[in-house]
Every structure is written in structure tokens, then in C-alpha cells.
Design an enzyme around this catalytic site. Sequence first.
Site, PDB file in Angstrom:
ATOM      1  CG  HIS A  81      -0.361   0.547   2.447  1.00  0.00           C
ATOM      2  ND1 HIS A  81      -0.372   1.883   2.760  1.00  0.00           N
ATOM      3  CD2 HIS A  81       0.273  -0.064   3.462  1.00  0.00           C
ATOM      4  CE1 HIS A  81       0.235   2.063   3.926  1.00  0.00           C
ATOM      5  NE2 HIS A  81       0.644   0.902   4.366  1.00  0.00           N
ATOM      6  CB  CYS A  82       1.430   4.008  -1.849  1.00  0.00           C
ATOM      7  SG  CYS A  82       0.094   4.107  -3.058  1.00  0.00           S
ATOM      8  CD  GLN A  83      -0.965   9.437   2.060  1.00  0.00           C
ATOM      9  OE1 GLN A  83      -0.044   8.876   2.641  1.00  0.00           O
ATOM     10  NE2 GLN A  83      -1.930  10.058   2.712  1.00  0.00           N
TER      11      GLN A  83
END
Length: 119
Positions: A81-83
Site C-alpha cells: 500500500h501507499c498513500q
Amino acid sequence: MASIVTKEISYEELKALLGKSQNLLLVDVRSKEEVDKGHIPGSIHIPVDKVEDAFAKGPEEFKAAYGVTKPALDAPELVFHCQMGRRGGVATGKAHELGYANACNYTGGYKEWSEKEGK
């Protein structure tokens, strides 16, 4: 070469996995500055530009670098996951190229997580 369809996971699915799975490896691919502002509990930090190198490491080297056991290629619960989803998708694609067939992307990212968790 056929394009790989990136598997995606929802907030609800991730929340359920975090609650019940001992085998989940949640990888935060954001920058150190972003992670310092908050992260999903239990995640490890490997920036998106380091994912390929990290998952190409041997098991001992991976554990020494990240403090967790390197997942097997057929690990059922490897989530990136990222932002907001884009870098997580890139990292998931790299993992697929390395043979992690079940890797998936939490598309809501930390933005959705922090909103739903009231952070």
C-alpha cells in the site's frame, strides 16, 4: 508478454486480515517522510523504488534488513500500500514479476485507512 492484472484488496478485507492473520505481510511503499506522519499498524516500510531489490534478497538478508521473515513466493497474504493506490500498484506489479503470484494492492492506501480509522 501478457499484462498482469493487479489484485486489489479493500479496506474491509485488509481490516479482517489484520484481525485474524498471523501470516499477513503488509508493506508500506511510501517515502520515509510520509511514514513518519503515520502508518497502518503492523506494516513494514520498503519504499517503492526499493521493492524489487528487497524481494530479490535472500531470506536471511531480507530478515536482517526488515526484521520480518521474507514471504514465500506463494504467500497468500502479501499486501502493498501507499498513500492513495498508485505506488502500491507499481510495487504489486514488481512483486508479481518476481513470482509473488498472490501479492495484492490495498488501493485505498493510507489516506483511506486514516480516514476510516479516525486518525
